[in-house]
Design a protein around this motif. Structure first.
Motif, PDB file in Angstrom:
ATOM      1  N   VAL A 296       0.842  -1.198   0.000  1.00  0.00           N
ATOM      2  CA  VAL A 296       0.000   0.000   0.000  1.00  0.00           C
ATOM      3  C   VAL A 296       0.877   1.247   0.000  1.00  0.00           C
ATOM      4  O   VAL A 296       1.865   1.326   0.742  1.00  0.00           O
ATOM      5  N   ALA A 297       0.512   2.239  -0.836  1.00  0.00           N
ATOM      6  CA  ALA A 297       1.162   3.547  -0.837  1.00  0.00           C
ATOM      7  C   ALA A 297       0.259   4.541  -0.110  1.00  0.00           C
ATOM      8  O   ALA A 297      -0.973   4.427  -0.148  1.00  0.00           O
ATOM      9  N   ILE A 298       0.878   5.514   0.543  1.00  0.00           N
ATOM     10  CA  ILE A 298       0.114   6.498   1.313  1.00  0.00           C
ATOM     11  C   ILE A 298       0.457   7.908   0.853  1.00  0.00           C
ATOM     12  O   ILE A 298       1.587   8.209   0.481  1.00  0.00           O
ATOM     13  N   GLU A 299      -0.560   8.760   0.886  1.00  0.00           N
ATOM     14  CA  GLU A 299      -0.396  10.181   0.636  1.00  0.00           C
ATOM     15  C   GLU A 299      -1.008  10.952   1.795  1.00  0.00           C
ATOM     16  O   GLU A 299      -1.946  10.482   2.447  1.00  0.00           O
ATOM     17  N   LEU A 300      -0.495  12.138   2.033  1.00  0.00           N
ATOM     18  CA  LEU A 300      -1.093  13.076   2.976  1.00  0.00           C
ATOM     19  C   LEU A 300      -1.619  14.245   2.161  1.00  0.00           C
ATOM     20  O   LEU A 300      -0.880  14.835   1.367  1.00  0.00           O
ATOM     21  N   ILE A 301      -2.912  14.569   2.321  1.00  0.00           N
ATOM     22  CA  ILE A 301      -3.511  15.642   1.528  1.00  0.00           C
ATOM     23  C   ILE A 301      -4.195  16.669   2.424  1.00  0.00           C
ATOM     24  O   ILE A 301      -4.558  16.383   3.572  1.00  0.00           O
ATOM     25  N   ASP A 302      -4.348  17.843   1.887  1.00  0.00           N
ATOM     26  CA  ASP A 302      -5.198  18.858   2.503  1.00  0.00           C
ATOM     27  C   ASP A 302      -6.646  18.443   2.224  1.00  0.00           C
ATOM     28  O   ASP A 302      -7.056  18.392   1.057  1.00  0.00           O
ATOM     29  N   GLY A 317      -3.139  16.404   7.995  1.00  0.00           N
ATOM     30  CA  GLY A 317      -3.859  16.193   6.749  1.00  0.00           C
ATOM     31  C   GLY A 317      -4.597  14.877   6.776  1.00  0.00           C
ATOM     32  O   GLY A 317      -4.567  14.133   7.765  1.00  0.00           O
ATOM     33  N   GLU A 318      -5.276  14.594   5.679  1.00  0.00           N
ATOM     34  CA  GLU A 318      -6.027  13.344   5.533  1.00  0.00           C
ATOM     35  C   GLU A 318      -5.158  12.309   4.828  1.00  0.00           C
ATOM     36  O   GLU A 318      -4.413  12.629   3.902  1.00  0.00           O
ATOM     37  N   ILE A 319      -5.274  11.069   5.254  1.00  0.00           N
ATOM     38  CA  ILE A 319      -4.492   9.984   4.657  1.00  0.00           C
ATOM     39  C   ILE A 319      -5.257   9.403   3.476  1.00  0.00           C
ATOM     40  O   ILE A 319      -6.461   9.122   3.569  1.00  0.00           O
ATOM     41  N   VAL A 332      -7.753   2.661  -5.257  1.00  0.00           N
ATOM     42  CA  VAL A 332      -6.726   3.576  -5.759  1.00  0.00           C
ATOM     43  C   VAL A 332      -7.068   4.988  -5.288  1.00  0.00           C
ATOM     44  O   VAL A 332      -8.157   5.491  -5.541  1.00  0.00           O
ATOM     45  N   ARG A 333      -6.147   5.607  -4.582  1.00  0.00           N
ATOM     46  CA  ARG A 333      -6.340   6.955  -4.039  1.00  0.00           C
ATOM     47  C   ARG A 333      -7.634   7.027  -3.223  1.00  0.00           C
ATOM     48  O   ARG A 333      -8.502   7.885  -3.429  1.00  0.00           O
ATOM     49  N   TYR A 334      -7.723   6.152  -2.266  1.00  0.00           N
ATOM     50  CA  TYR A 334      -8.926   6.043  -1.447  1.00  0.00           C
ATOM     51  C   TYR A 334      -8.883   7.047  -0.300  1.00  0.00           C
ATOM     52  O   TYR A 334      -7.949   7.054   0.501  1.00  0.00           O
TER      53      TYR A 334
END
Length: 477
Positions: A296-302, A317-319, A332-334
């Motif tokens: 799994v890949a993770i992003e932190l977003i506003d 931020g939101e994961i 994908v990009r959940y």
């Protein structure tokens, strides 16, 4: 040590099947100690390879990605911003389109004959969602979850109490598989009454426990009393708590560690839509490491703009999750809606994945006359300022499920730590209202309830609930 994105973390020889006694500090040392930049580059190569086939197998993603250019290039995780988000509503609509050939709906990306398990979300935020697992998916779940338990301190030879009572939920059988993979002795006590759980933990010499934060507090209050009745010394050394935020508060941590007589308390977190458990604290007990980087890949977003943010200490931020190794029901990009604080990007333990604390759910954000506030912020403030007077867990009430805005004070129930008479309860309630208004600029109306009134659950207990307006309001003791 490999440092390029060509590193094959997916190679079968990295599957953790070696005798657990041979393991030392890490579940997968090569992966856990690699620079995070290198891990992200490798993940991006896996995502780029997986997407074309995924769009062919999942009609949901065929539609969601239909407007993307054919020559779209994805080279870094920053490039994921070129892809649309997947929302829970997308998955729910896909599930509602279930058919005889696709019982899991339009995101079923594997033949039913190849799906060996179905798991369910908890349903705490609406209608449950169902996810399928192929045998390969089960292996991925088990490995990632075991990795999480191992980071949290679980070891071969531990006797672990599993308190989730429903095997089908994401924290049921998948958690059990993870415990067994580590090499721990599984004692599935979920579903038994609290008194029996406490007794069997003593009788079976349980050394490790997984519980929600609120249920951990509940068990801590009765641990010594049951021990005195049975005359069996406690073997408990490790408690893992998840499902609810709260362990960022020293008062809550101390209450659990002191009540259960332990030195090791580790917070854990996952998401059934992705992998049931993916984050856990190491021995530093200062924020949760990400442990599912192999799948799994993770992003932190506003959460308000959707723009990607760096994993930088102090940022929030939101994961967002992309499960690039998932056969049956990929995501994908959940948008998780989990709002996190980045505690750090380096750790004395040597692990390189970001460390976070979950500070609430974006979905739970309340607006009082234009002022945004997380329910967890109210809970943390009250638990800290009124330690010893009220219990750490509380409940906020909505008038309807979709209510976000409040023009009148937010109704709040708290539970007194000791019995109070009417004037004492009223005075305490007013003091809490004043403190919340002064510190958070939000008005609440506090109902102080007798000890033992608020529900405690071995699974998830929400801070928010919908008030049935036909019911009588809670009486003040």
């Amino acid at each position: 040590m490999p440092t390029s994105p060509s590193t094959n973390y997916s190679s079968p020889n990295l599957i953790n099947t070696m005798p657990m006694s041979d393991l030392k500090k890490y579940w997968n040392e090569e992966l856990e100690t690699q620079s995070w930049d290198a891990v992200e580059r490798w993940q991006m190569s896996q995502i780029a390879q997986a997407l074309p086939g995924l769009r062919q197998r999942s009609s949901m993603y065929t539609e969601l990605h239909s407007k993307l250019p054919a020559d779209l290039q994805l080279r870094t995780l920053f490039d994921l911003q070129k892809l649309p988000f997947t929302f829970k509503s997308d998955i729910r609509q896909a599930q509602d389109a279930a058919s005889e050939t696709e019982p899991l709906g339009r995101n079923q990306a594997a033949d039913t004959a190849n799906i060996v398990q179905c798991i369910s979300s908890s349903g705490t935020t609406g209608q449950p969602l169902y996810y399928g697992l192929t045998q390969a998916d089960v292996e991925r779940f088990t490995d990632a979850i075991a990795h999480t338990w191992f980071t949290a301190g679980l070891r071969p030879g531990d006797v672990v109490a599993h308190l989730v009572g429903l095997p089908m939920v994401a924290g049921g059988l998948p958690y059990a598989d993870g415990f067994r993979r580590v090499g721990a002795m599984l004692c599935w006590l979920g579903g038994f009454p609290t008194e029996r759980i406490l007794r069997e933990m003593r009788r079976l010499r349980v050394s490790a426990l997984l519980a929600t934060t609120s249920f951990g507090l509940h068990l801590a209050d009765q641990w010594d009393e049951v021990g005195a009745q049975m005359g069996i010394p406690s073997a408990l050394r490790l408690v893992m708590c998840g499902g609810e935020p709260g362990l960022n508060q020293p008062e809550i941590r101390n209450r659990i560690t002191d009540g259960l007589g332990i030195a090791h308390l580790r917070e854990t977190m996952g998401l059934g839509d992705v992998i049931s458990s993916m984050w856990s604290e190491c021995e530093a007990e200062d924020g949760m490491h990400f442990n599912a980087q192999r799948y799994v890949a993770i992003e932190l977003i506003d959460p308000s703009t959707g723009e990607q943010k760096p994993w930088r200490e102090g940022d929030t931020g939101e994961i967002v999750y992309t499960a690039f190794a998932r056969d049956a029901t990929p995501v994908v990009r959940y948008r998780s809606r989990d709002h996190a604080l980045v505690v750090g990007t380096r750790c004395a333990c040597g692990r390189t994945s970001p460390r976070i604390r979950c500070i609430g759910r974006t979905d739970d954000m309340l607006i009082y006359k234009g002022m945004n506030v997380f329910p967890t912020a109210i809970r943390d403030l009250v638990a800290q300022r009124f330690t010893g007077q009220i219990e750490p867990m509380l409940r906020l009430w909505k008038e309807q499920a979709d209510q976000v805005r409040f023009d009148h004070p937010i109704a709040m129930d708290v539970e007194a730590s000791t019995p109070l008479n009417l004037p004492q309860a009223q005075q305490l309630g007013l003091a809490i209202e004043d403190e919340v208004r002064a510190q958070l600029q939000v008005r609440v109306t506090v109902h102080v309830l007798p000890p033992g009134t608020l529900p405690k659950s071995a699974y998830k207990t929400s801070l928010l609930a919908v008030r049935d307006l036909t019911e009588t309001q809670h009486p003040v003791p």
